[in-house]
Design an enzyme around this catalytic site. Structure first.
Site, short mmCIF file in Angstrom:
data_model
loop_
_atom_site.label_atom_id
_atom_site.label_comp_id
_atom_site.label_asym_id
_atom_site.label_seq_id
_atom_site.Cartn_x
_atom_site.Cartn_y
_atom_site.Cartn_z
N TYR A 1 3.81 6.66 10.18
CA TYR A 1 2.94 5.55 9.79
C TYR A 1 3.74 4.42 9.13
CZ TYR A 1 -1.27 3.08 8.34
OH TYR A 1 -2.26 2.13 8.19
N PRO B 1 -4.82 0.34 18.55
CA PRO B 1 -4.52 -0.10 17.18
C PRO B 1 -4.58 1.00 16.11
CG PRO B 1 -6.66 -0.93 17.90
CD PRO B 1 -6.04 -0.27 19.08
N LYS C 1 0.56 -0.10 15.06
CA LYS C 1 1.95 -0.19 15.51
C LYS C 1 2.28 -1.40 16.38
CE LYS C 1 3.72 3.26 13.49
NZ LYS C 1 3.66 2.66 12.15
N HIS D 1 0.85 -1.20 0.00
CA HIS D 1 0.00 0.00 0.00
C HIS D 1 0.88 1.24 0.00
CE1 HIS D 1 -4.21 -1.50 1.29
NE2 HIS D 1 -3.59 -2.42 0.60
N TYR E 1 -9.36 5.70 7.21
CA TYR E 1 -9.54 6.03 8.63
C TYR E 1 -10.53 7.19 8.68
CZ TYR E 1 -5.22 3.41 9.80
OH TYR E 1 -4.26 2.44 9.99
#
Ligand code: RFL
Ligand code: PHB
Length: 390
Positions: free
Chosen positions: A385, A293, A297, A72, A201
């Protein structure tokens, strides 16, 4: 029985450590209190940083991850009815993440361990580390009606948040830091194509939502829910209705729904133990720290702990130097706290908090708007990220 390292816990931390040690000729026995099938039945993480992928390669367990994992290059932040892409690849100078389920990571590592003929003891009751403050530690456990003892040089506590390793450390030797969040995540797995080829998200006044996946035909979706909700309160219809309401219209309309085949509620918590070494006992992964979550991580932090710990143990056995194991706790904790900070920040920005109301909602929207329009802020998000270097 005698071995060099006893690893308590056959989750990703323990298995990865076992495999890395085995490849360098260091003997380790893994002990878990549940069965292989039980471990493989748990549905957990889905996003792997490049560091974790590298660790799987070093462990010789990356073949399936490389052929079936989904790379991704970005993800979306949805808020105020709109959708904004964070281009991870561009913002980090070519980095990306890999979507590949923790269940599959675990299966691949277990298969490698079995092929190598290394010992794993499943369904061991009352596992207990002993004498790790001296030179001769050992671990006892019960199985088939008998008590067994394994003598060793070191014990690795890879037994998760509820494990026995951390609890065996005297209270005066350990400091714990904790933050509990006033909500949980309800997650489902369904055999339906993901609503988008990248993760979404979503911040919404009704609460957070996340659209993730396990493959191009299997979706993993989450919604924020009250802590005291029960899985039985959530029919599939209620779940689909709620997640659609929290997404921008184009996603809500495009979402394919179907029966879920897994549904569970997880509480959210930040937790860190200091230090991560107690004499000849080391803690790694969820045994030492938990993150909510939201930043994806947890599993990735387990991998960086195992990187530092395996390097230290390899140095000890090959170069007769204790420098690596002596530095383990400080090195691991330095990266852990940065990931704890990032996960806390993302959780705070994305969820509805019961006590902050509409003011809190507007502040979150302002922060998100700044984040997606400022290159500096987007770069910071992307850099964290994809994972800080180790
Ligand atoms: P685990 O996986 O909990 O494994 C610990 C093992 O130890 C065994 N054990 C014992 N064995 C012997 N004696 C005892 N007394 C024992 N007590 C426990 C257990 O049976 C188990 O087999 O810890 P480990 O290996 O440190 O791995 C950590 C990860 O599992 C965890 O951090 C992640 O799943 C967190 N996480 C995510 N991490 C990511 O990096 N990316 C994600 O996208 C992500 N999503 C998630 C997540 C965790 C979630 N939940 C359910 C908490 C999504 C969710 C919903
Ligand atoms: C998942 O696919 O389970 C997942 C993805 C991203 C997260 C958390 C969980 O931040």
């Amino acid at each position: 029985m005698r071995t060099q390292v006893v690893i308590i816990g056959s989750g990703p931390s323990g298995l990865l450590l076992g495999q890395l040690l085995h490849r360098r000729g260091i003997d380790a026995v893994i002990i878990d209190r549940v069965s292989r099938d039980y471990i493989l039945g748990r549905v957990r993480a889905g996003v792997l940083e490049e560091g974790m992928v590298r660790m799987m390669q070093e462990a010789g367990a990356s073949a399936r991850l490389e052929s079936e994992g989904l790379p991704h290059d970005g993800f979306s932040l949805a808020f105020d009815g709109r959708d904004h892409r964070i281009n991870l690849h561009q913002l980090t100078g070519g980095k990306r993440v890999m979507v590949y389920g923790q269940t599959e990571v675990t299966r691949d590592l277990m298969d490698c361990r079995e092929a190598a003929g290394a010992t794993t003891i499943y369904e061991a009751a009352n596992v207990q580390p002993h004498d790790f403050d001296g030179e001769n530690p050992y671990v006892t456990y019960e199985k088939d009606g008998a008590t067994h003892r394994i003598d060793c040089d070191f014990i690795a506590g890879c037994d998760g948040f509820h494990g026995v390793s951390r609890k065996s450390v005297p209270e005066k030797s350990i400091k714990e830091f904790e933050k509990v969040y006033p909500f949980g995540w309800l997650g489902i797995l369904a055999e339906v194509p993901p609503v988008s080829h990248e993760l979404i998200y979503a911040n919404h006044p009704r609460g957070f939502a996340l659209c993730s996946m396990r493959s191009t035909t299997r979706s993993r979706y989450y919604v924020q829910c009250p802590l005291d909700d029960k899985v039985e309160d959530w029919s599939d219809d209620r779940f689909w209705d709620e997640i659609r309401r929290r997404l921008p219209a184009q996603h809500a309309e495009a979402m394919v729904t179907g029966p879920s085949f897994e549904k569970s509620i997880a509480p959210l918590r930040s937790f860190v133990t200091e230090p991560m070494r107690f004499g000849r006992l080391f803690l790694a992964g969820d045994a030492a720290h938990i993150v909510p979550p939201t930043g994806a991580k947890g599993l990735n932090l387990a991998a960086s702990d195992v990187h530092y710990l395996s390097q230290g143990l390899i140095e000890y056995y090959t170069d007769k130097s204790s420098a690596g194991i002596d530095a383990y706790s400080a090195k691991a904790l330095s990266r852990v706290w940065k990931a704890v900070r990032f996960s806390w920040w993302m959780t705070t920005m994305m969820h509805r908090f019961p006590d902050t109301g509409d003011f809190g909602q507007r502040i979150q929207e302002a922060e998100l708007d700044y984040l997606v329009h400022s290159k500096a802020a987007s770069t910071s998000l992307a850099e964290n990220y994809v994972g800080l270097p180790y």
